[in-house]
Design a protein around this motif. Structure first.
Motif, short mmCIF file in Angstrom:
data_model
loop_
_atom_site.label_atom_id
_atom_site.label_comp_id
_atom_site.label_asym_id
_atom_site.label_seq_id
_atom_site.Cartn_x
_atom_site.Cartn_y
_atom_site.Cartn_z
N GLU A 69 0.84 -1.20 0.00
CA GLU A 69 0.00 0.00 0.00
C GLU A 69 0.87 1.25 0.00
O GLU A 69 1.94 1.26 0.63
CB GLU A 69 -0.85 0.04 1.28
CG GLU A 69 -2.14 -0.71 1.15
CD GLU A 69 -2.95 -0.63 2.43
OE1 GLU A 69 -4.17 -0.69 2.31
OE2 GLU A 69 -2.38 -0.49 3.52
N ILE A 70 0.37 2.30 -0.65
CA ILE A 70 1.08 3.59 -0.58
C ILE A 70 0.88 4.16 0.82
O ILE A 70 -0.24 4.17 1.34
CB ILE A 70 0.54 4.56 -1.64
CG1 ILE A 70 0.87 4.03 -3.04
CG2 ILE A 70 1.11 5.97 -1.44
CD1 ILE A 70 0.45 4.93 -4.17
N VAL A 71 1.96 4.65 1.42
CA VAL A 71 1.81 5.25 2.76
C VAL A 71 2.14 6.74 2.75
O VAL A 71 1.76 7.46 3.68
CB VAL A 71 2.68 4.51 3.82
CG1 VAL A 71 2.12 3.14 4.11
CG2 VAL A 71 4.15 4.40 3.40
N ALA A 72 2.83 7.23 1.72
CA ALA A 72 3.11 8.67 1.68
C ALA A 72 3.35 9.15 0.26
O ALA A 72 3.86 8.41 -0.59
CB ALA A 72 4.34 8.98 2.54
N LEU A 73 2.95 10.40 0.02
CA LEU A 73 3.22 11.07 -1.25
C LEU A 73 3.98 12.35 -0.93
O LEU A 73 3.66 13.03 0.04
CB LEU A 73 1.90 11.44 -1.94
CG LEU A 73 0.94 10.28 -2.28
CD1 LEU A 73 -0.39 10.83 -2.77
CD2 LEU A 73 1.55 9.37 -3.34
N ASP A 74 4.98 12.66 -1.75
CA ASP A 74 5.77 13.87 -1.50
C ASP A 74 5.97 14.65 -2.78
O ASP A 74 6.02 14.08 -3.87
CB ASP A 74 7.17 13.51 -0.98
CG ASP A 74 7.11 13.04 0.44
OD1 ASP A 74 6.71 13.84 1.29
OD2 ASP A 74 7.43 11.85 0.66
N GLY A 75 6.15 15.93 -2.61
CA GLY A 75 6.43 16.78 -3.76
C GLY A 75 6.08 18.20 -3.39
O GLY A 75 5.57 18.47 -2.30
N ASP A 76 6.36 19.09 -4.36
CA ASP A 76 6.03 20.48 -4.12
C ASP A 76 4.65 20.72 -4.73
O ASP A 76 3.64 20.32 -4.16
CB ASP A 76 7.13 21.34 -4.77
CG ASP A 76 7.09 22.76 -4.26
OD1 ASP A 76 6.20 23.05 -3.44
OD2 ASP A 76 7.91 23.57 -4.70
N SER A 77 4.58 21.34 -5.92
CA SER A 77 3.25 21.47 -6.54
C SER A 77 2.91 20.18 -7.29
O SER A 77 1.76 19.79 -7.41
CB SER A 77 3.24 22.66 -7.49
OG SER A 77 4.25 22.49 -8.44
N GLN A 78 3.92 19.47 -7.76
CA GLN A 78 3.73 18.23 -8.54
C GLN A 78 4.22 17.05 -7.69
O GLN A 78 5.18 17.20 -6.92
CB GLN A 78 4.58 18.36 -9.82
CG GLN A 78 4.52 17.20 -10.76
CD GLN A 78 3.26 17.21 -11.63
OE1 GLN A 78 2.67 18.27 -11.85
NE2 GLN A 78 2.85 16.04 -12.07
N LEU A 79 3.57 15.90 -7.83
CA LEU A 79 4.04 14.71 -7.12
C LEU A 79 5.45 14.35 -7.57
O LEU A 79 5.74 14.33 -8.77
CB LEU A 79 3.09 13.54 -7.42
CG LEU A 79 3.46 12.20 -6.81
CD1 LEU A 79 3.38 12.25 -5.28
CD2 LEU A 79 2.56 11.08 -7.34
N GLU A 80 6.34 14.09 -6.61
CA GLU A 80 7.72 13.76 -6.98
C GLU A 80 8.17 12.40 -6.45
O GLU A 80 8.99 11.73 -7.06
CB GLU A 80 8.68 14.85 -6.46
CG GLU A 80 8.64 16.10 -7.35
CD GLU A 80 9.17 17.34 -6.65
OE1 GLU A 80 10.01 17.19 -5.74
OE2 GLU A 80 8.72 18.44 -6.99
N ARG A 81 7.64 12.00 -5.28
CA ARG A 81 8.10 10.75 -4.67
C ARG A 81 6.93 9.99 -4.05
O ARG A 81 6.01 10.61 -3.52
CB ARG A 81 9.11 11.04 -3.53
CG ARG A 81 10.54 11.13 -4.00
CD ARG A 81 11.43 11.54 -2.83
NE ARG A 81 10.90 12.71 -2.13
CZ ARG A 81 10.98 13.97 -2.59
NH1 ARG A 81 11.58 14.22 -3.73
NH2 ARG A 81 10.45 14.97 -1.91
N VAL A 82 7.04 8.66 -4.07
CA VAL A 82 6.00 7.82 -3.49
C VAL A 82 6.66 6.83 -2.53
O VAL A 82 7.69 6.24 -2.85
CB VAL A 82 5.25 7.04 -4.60
CG1 VAL A 82 4.19 6.13 -3.99
CG2 VAL A 82 4.62 7.99 -5.61
#
Ligand SMILES: Cc1cc2nc3c(=O)[nH]c(=O)nc-3n(C[C@H](O)[C@H](O)[C@H](O)COP(=O)(O)OP(=O)(O)OC[C@H]3O[C@@H](n4cnc5c(N)ncnc54)[C@H](O)[C@@H]3O)c2cc1C
Length: 555
Positions: free
Chosen positions: A433-446
């Protein structure tokens, strides 16, 4: 001689057929003869109720007026006819028609054309095919009265592109990330970054970051529909089940209005290719299926109100009253609820921040374009997730399929399982399962977690397609009709245990697809016990109409 069309040599014959003398003789009694002279303008972009013309002699050209001059589209000669899909939908005309050679034309109103199409199957087929192919040619040629200037990093650009595309509305798209001269133009008009995307509508109005409702208003997509009359049948939702109900209802003489919060097609419209729907051995994209079904419904006289969300059903009133978010109240003797389902959003803290900017809920050409050749994640283990993974693997460098359980869904089609297993670009991650999403205005890391191993890993992946779980779209119904504990609508015999609580007023029991309100039916994915298939949704939409007739006869 056949019409000269610009960019579509492959469809020339079918899009611009020459009618035989015998076919013209069948049109003549319903039309009047009009003498036309060189230079006469017979219709302009923005006109409504544009007549249908058959050229007996003389000629005319169809052009697209632009900011600078005109762009030629096609030249018609004797034996040919004018028109495209707006002739059937009743929406505004997109092009200019000018007489190039003096002659005689047959002229018919929209209603006369619809009457002809209803009773002459052979002509109906010729006209409908031509109208659809001409619309396709306009879309492919980038004609139309809309220019969308946007960025692939903007969620609102994606939303507007999806809306125009799913409505089959021809438009030109200019990507500001690659077209620097367009950016200069925006700077010149002092468009601020937060006002992007910009839409130039009808060559006149500039809309800054408009909602789909504002765009639909500017294009007049709903202006031919009135809300004052009491309809025989109002259908909520234009997915496969709602469109099927519209086709059968309108073709059987009911006064039908479909209300759709977004664009026709529903979940099926977000599918790149449906391969198991009967009659399409090569598969068909959800969007094409929806476009054809909408045209079919409108051919029979159904009205389709788009970009309008139904917010309430007033079950106390007869006729029933439906409130639409634009403030209108629409009255109906009977109602078909076809509002379907949508993916459940996983519980990730900042999910909404990245929606349209790396997180997507559909996998069509537009989202695949946004992903490009980069790696992608597809969340889900059912048919729609499998389809998305296979489709994206054609362009993405790698597709990670994240499945919460230990296996693919039991309901996934065998052909999809095989394609996933044999696809070297698709990597399976079970119990993950995905537990975190990171990025500034655009998604950059999962970041995802393998629940078996307890391992947590982070990857620089910028595109996540969420296609898991189906939550019914029944929030607008409040407690008007009986539902199961997950919010799906109970119908027919499933109502037996709860019917008393809902004060069922009739001596007869509810009909097969009837809800706890007489004359209100539920079909497709919104119904408790549905099977999440296009064919089932279409089937239920058609069955509902025979039951609607029975309910209307009781009034
Ligand atoms: C990506 C994907 C791929 C799929 N592939 C296949 C496949 O290959 N084969 C297959 O058989 N099935 C497939 N399915 C399943 C199939 O698409 C659905 O079973 C089908 O679309 C259900 O149709 P429906 O009309 O009941 O509901 P939906 O398709 O969900 O349509 C409901 C419509 O109602 C509208 N709506 C909702 N609430 C409101 C409101 N309050 N006011 C106005 N409008 C409202 C929505 O905007 C939507 O357009 C797929 C589904 C997805 C998501």
């Amino acid at each position: 001689m056949a019409a000269q069309i610009m960019p579509m040599p492959d469809i020339r014959g079918e899009a611009f057929p020459v009618l035989t003398a015998e076919q013209i003789s069948r049109i003549r009694p319903l039309s009047k003869v009009r003498n036309v002279n060189v230079g006469d303008i017979l219709f302009e972009p923005g006109d409504t109720e544009v007549p249908f013309f058959v050229l007996l002699s003389g000629g005319m050209e169809i052009v697209q007026p632009e900011l600078q001059g005109e762009r030629p589209i096609v030249k018609h000669e004797a034996g040919e006819f004018t028109g495209e899909i707006s002739m059937i939908s009743g929406r505004r005309c997109l092009v200019r028609g000018r007489v190039t050679a003096t002659g005689e034309f047959l002229q018919m109103t929209n209603d006369e054309l619809r009457a002809l199409v209803a009773r002459d199957a052979a002509l109906s087929e010729i006209f409908m095919r031509a109208f659809i192919l001409r619309r396709v040619a306009l879309i492919r040629g980038g004609y139309g009265n809309v220019i969308l200037l946007g960025s692939r990093h903007s969620a609102q650009t994606l939303r507007l592109r999806e809306f125009l595309t799913r409505n089959g509305h021809p438009h030109a798209y200019i990507d500001l990330d690659t077209d620097k001269s367009a950016q200069d133009l925006l700077d010149h008009f002092q468009v601020k970054p937060e006002e992007i995307p910009v839409v130039i509508c009808d060559n006149r109005t500039v809309l800054r970051s408009p909602s789909i409702q504002a765009l639909a208003r500017c294009l007049g997509l709903n202006e031919h529909i009135t809300a004052s009359e009491v309809r025989d049948l109002v259908i909520v939702g234009a997915g496969p089940s709602g469109l099927a109900a519209a086709v059968y209802g309108a073709s059987e003489g009911l006064d039908v209005l479909v209300i759709e919060s977004d664009s026709p097609g529903g979940q099926a419209g977000s599918s790149s290719r449906i391969e198991n729907y009967l009659g399409f051995p090569m598969g068909i994209s959800g969007q094409e299926l929806a476009g054809r079904a909408s045209a079919q419904a409108q051919k029979f006289g159904a009205k389709v109100l788009i970009a309008n969300n139904v917010t309430r059903l007033n079950c106390e009133k007869r006729p029933y009253e439906l409130t639409v978010d634009c403030g209108q109240t629409i009255r109906a003797r009977s109602v078909v609820i076809a509002s379907g389902a949508q993916y459940k959003k996983p519980n990730i803290e900042n999910l909404t921040q990245f929606e349209g900017q790396g997180v997507y809920y559909g996998a069509t050409f537009i989202e695949a374009q946004a992903c490009g050749k980069e790696e992608a994640i597809v969340v889900g283990g059912g048919n729609s997730a499998g389809q998305a993974a296979v489709y994206l693997s054609q362009t993405a460098s790698k597709v990670h399929m994240l499945v919460r359980s230990g296996k693919l869904s039991d309901t996934m089609s065998r052909y999809l399982i095989q394609r996933i297993e044999e696809n070297p670009k698709i990597e399976m991650h079970y119990c993950t399962e995905i537990v975190a999403l990171d990025g500034d205005s655009q998604l950059e890391r999962v970041t995802w977690q393998d629940k078996n191993a307890g391992e947590i890993s982070t990857y620089d992946i910028r595109h996540v397609f969420i296609m898991a779980g189906g939550a019914p779209r029944t929030e607008w119904l409040n407690d008007c009709v009986a539902m199961d504990d997950k919010g799906f609508i109970l119908t027919g015999r499933d109502l037996d245990p709860v019917l008393q609580d809902y004060h069922w007023p009739l001596p007869r029991a509810p009909l097969m697809l009837e809800t706890s309100l007489p004359g209100v039916f539920a079909v497709g994915d919104v119904r408790a016990g549905n099977v999440k298939r296009v064919a089932a949704a279409v089937g239920e939409g058609s069955i509902a109409i025979s039951l609607v007739h029975r309910a209307l006869a009781e009034l």
